[in-house]
Design an enzyme around this catalytic site. Structure first.
Site, PDB file in Angstrom:
ATOM      1  N   GLY A 151      -0.367   3.373 -11.728  1.00  0.00           N
ATOM      2  CA  GLY A 151      -1.160   2.558 -10.814  1.00  0.00           C
ATOM      3  C   GLY A 151      -1.124   3.222  -9.453  1.00  0.00           C
ATOM      4  O   GLY A 151      -0.186   3.941  -9.143  1.00  0.00           O
ATOM      5  N   THR A 152      -2.153   2.985  -8.654  1.00  0.00           N
ATOM      6  CA  THR A 152      -2.186   3.749  -7.406  1.00  0.00           C
ATOM      7  C   THR A 152      -2.066   2.898  -6.141  1.00  0.00           C
ATOM      8  O   THR A 152      -0.972   2.450  -5.856  1.00  0.00           O
ATOM      9  CB  THR A 152      -3.387   4.693  -7.389  1.00  0.00           C
ATOM     10  OG1 THR A 152      -4.517   3.973  -7.850  1.00  0.00           O
ATOM     11  CG2 THR A 152      -3.158   5.848  -8.311  1.00  0.00           C
ATOM     12  N   THR A 153      -3.146   2.655  -5.414  1.00  0.00           N
ATOM     13  CA  THR A 153      -2.963   2.186  -4.038  1.00  0.00           C
ATOM     14  C   THR A 153      -2.928   0.662  -3.895  1.00  0.00           C
ATOM     15  O   THR A 153      -3.806  -0.033  -4.407  1.00  0.00           O
ATOM     16  CB  THR A 153      -4.103   2.742  -3.162  1.00  0.00           C
ATOM     17  OG1 THR A 153      -4.187   4.128  -3.427  1.00  0.00           O
ATOM     18  CG2 THR A 153      -3.828   2.502  -1.703  1.00  0.00           C
TER      19      THR A 153
ATOM     20  N   LYS B 140      -3.123  -5.065 -10.108  1.00  0.00           N
ATOM     21  CA  LYS B 140      -1.891  -4.606  -9.450  1.00  0.00           C
ATOM     22  C   LYS B 140      -1.331  -5.633  -8.485  1.00  0.00           C
ATOM     23  O   LYS B 140      -0.274  -5.427  -7.911  1.00  0.00           O
ATOM     24  CB  LYS B 140      -2.165  -3.315  -8.680  1.00  0.00           C
ATOM     25  CG  LYS B 140      -2.671  -2.209  -9.564  1.00  0.00           C
ATOM     26  CD  LYS B 140      -3.039  -0.990  -8.783  1.00  0.00           C
ATOM     27  CE  LYS B 140      -3.818  -0.044  -9.673  1.00  0.00           C
ATOM     28  NZ  LYS B 140      -4.306   1.109  -8.900  1.00  0.00           N
TER      29      LYS B 140
ATOM     30  N   ALA C 225      -7.038   9.437  -7.218  1.00  0.00           N
ATOM     31  CA  ALA C 225      -6.397   8.481  -8.131  1.00  0.00           C
ATOM     32  C   ALA C 225      -6.645   7.037  -7.738  1.00  0.00           C
ATOM     33  O   ALA C 225      -6.247   6.123  -8.446  1.00  0.00           O
ATOM     34  CB  ALA C 225      -4.897   8.752  -8.196  1.00  0.00           C
TER      35      ALA C 225
END
Lengths: 296, 232
Positions: A72-74, A105, A247
């Site tokens: 998972g990113t930001t 997220k 990403a």
């Protein structure tokens, strides 16, 4: 299953992970640190929290550049006049490919707090589930919820429990925020892979695009932002992160997938309606297009 | 060497049952009833810290009368069972029936094998969803279970209180009416109970995922005064 009764000396108290250690999950393989083969994958002798030092026997795979797991990113969090706004993009990547376009997220941790995650998605989502269960478990057994700081410390212990995995490149970095019901203020906590817990005064972003999001939010943040302004700023932060970081997923107008946004204030955790988020992104895109797309 | 006296099993069981019943009768009673929006639980309890009624899981509540330390031990075991099960499988897989069975087995085991039986009567209440009815599992000190879908009374004076509640009972009564009737039934004709003597909670379909909610101070007074305005 049998009724989990314990003698006073063995009572796990209000800790759910401690309970799982005394009474392993039904119908699942016993997860033990001792099952992990020694050598490169050896884990510390002291059992940590589940998801950390507990690994199913024979299922440890080498990490490193040849192993691409969903990441998972930001995610971002910022304080405003009546609480905290949390937001996260929807992309998960496996190396250079997109693993999922619409993962979540941003999660409620309990009524008064939320947690968002960046890092290895599998561990992160499991950590969130364990964290949610632990907060509710404590509240039910003790008859009152943990303090906000207590919740942050619990999460920090879970992140620390994941340290052996983080050393293999499988790190999970959550962002925790909530409404402090005793001090009547929104608070944000960040963590590092060793479980270090730091309280942020105003805003923070983490994950691969965190740096870009943070810069955007830093420039736009001021004391006493209203709800709408704060949501707008979080959205801008994610937009700029997606602009710079491959990403991080931007608004997907074709499929209608937009980042998740939530507010946590005196009335607790609430997701911002997807239609509202979509509307704000469409306005942002229109604004940017009007300016010729912004700097290149 | 002295020989132990022979005690027939009937006598041993009766002695244990009498002992448990006496212990339970010393405390105050508790009423649980279905109402329009869910399940109401009301107990006579002047303590604001030591609860007789509490939350087990999303749609499941626990209530106990008798010795506090004994039923509180069972309550904690229930929370632990439910949370473990919900974590291992899914939140939807946690149900009251299996928990009630575990309690019944445990209490039955203690009643037959231990010197001292538990001096408790407990209730596991489950709010029905998706077409399933509300369920009240009433479990006695010896492990016998009764399954009710209307109302049930726990405690020493249960039969008299149940009779009083029965007369005006309706499945679709609103909360204030159900609460007032429950409190009147608990109090009996000679006494009146004030909000400070009561512990009240609901499992309500209006509460979202966690259906359990306590009615405290102002809200309780309001519901009681709204209910007493209507014919009982």
């Amino acid at each position: 299953m049998t009724l989990p009764l314990f003698s006073p000396a063995e009572d796990p108290g209000p800790s759910f992970p401690e309970l799982l250690r005394r009474q392993p999950l039904p119908g699942l393989p016993r997860w033990e640190a001792a099952d992990v083969p020694a050598g490169k994958w050896a884990l510390p002798g002291a059992p940590g929290l589940p998801g950390a030092a507990w690994v199913p026997a024979g299922q440890v795979r080498p990490s490193g550049p040849d192993l691409d797991l969903p990441h998972g990113t930001t995610v971002v969090a910022l304080r405003y006049a009546e609480g905290v706004v949390m937001a996260g993009d929807r992309r998960a990547t496996e190396g250079h490919t997109i693993a999922h376009r619409s993962i979540e997220k941003v999660f409620p941790a309990d009524h008064w707090s939320g947690v968002c995650i960046a890092g290895v998605a599998g561990f992160a989502i499991e950590m969130v589930r364990l964290f949610q269960t632990q907060l509710e478990h404590y509240e039910k057994l003790e008859g009152m919820p943990l303090s906000l700081e207590g919740k942050a410390n619990q999460l920090s212990q879970m992140v620390r429990g994941n340290l052996p995995m983080a050393m293999q490149g499988l790190a999970v970095i959550p962002l925790f925020a909530g409404w402090d019901t005793r001090r009547k203020v929104g608070r944000i906590f960040t963590f590092d892979v060793t479980g270090g817990r730091y309280e942020e005064t105003d805003h923070h972003a983490t994950g691969s695009g965190g740096r870009d999001a943070r810069t955007t939010i830093k420039l736009g943040w001021r004391e006493g932002l209203g709800r709408d302004e704060a949501i707008e700023l979080a959205i801008q932060g994610l937009y700029e992160a997606a602009d710079e970081d491959s990403a991080t997923g931007g608004p997907d107008v074709v499929r209608g997938i937009y980042p998740t946004v939530a507010t946590i204030g005196p009335r607790g955790f609430a997701y911002v309606e997807e239609s509202e988020v979509a509307e704000r992104f469409r306005a942002l895109i229109a604004r940017k297009s009007g300016e010729g797309g912004g700097p290149r | 060497m002295t020989m132990p006296f022979y005690v027939p099993p009937e006598q041993a069981m009766k002695d244990k049952a009498d002992y448990a019943r006496k212990g339970i009768a010393r405390g105050r009673s508790l009423v649980a009833t279905v109402y329009a929006d869910g399940i109401l639980l009301a107990a006579e309890n002047s303590s604001k810290a030591l609860h007789k009624i509490s939350e087990i899981y999303d749609r499941i509540a626990f209530a106990g009368v008798g010795r506090f330390n004994e039923f509180d031990q069972l309550r904690m075991a229930g929370v632990r069972h439910a949370d473990t099960k919900g974590y291992a499988y899914s939140r939807e897989d946690v149900d009251a029936r299996s928990l009630a069975n575990l309690y019944a087995q445990f209490l039955g085991q203690v009643f037959t094998h231990e010197l001292k039986p538990f001096e408790v009567e407990i209730l596991v209440a489950e709010l029905g969803v998706a077409g399933f009815p509300d369920q009240l599992y009433h479990i006695l000190y010896d492990g016998s279970v009764a399954d009710e879908s209307r109302f049930t009374v726990l405690g020493g004076d249960a039969d008299t209180i149940a009779e009083r509640l029965e007369s005006g009972w309706r499945a679709d009564w609103p909360l204030p009416e159900a609460l007032t009737s429950a409190v009147r039934a608990l109090a009996g004709p000679e006494r009146t109970l004030s909000p400070s003597d009561l512990e009240v909670a609901v499992l309500s379909r209006a509460n979202g995922r966690r259906a359990f909610r306590r009615l405290v101070d102002g809200e309780l007074e309001e519901a009681l005064s709204a209910g007493s305005g209507q014919p009982a």
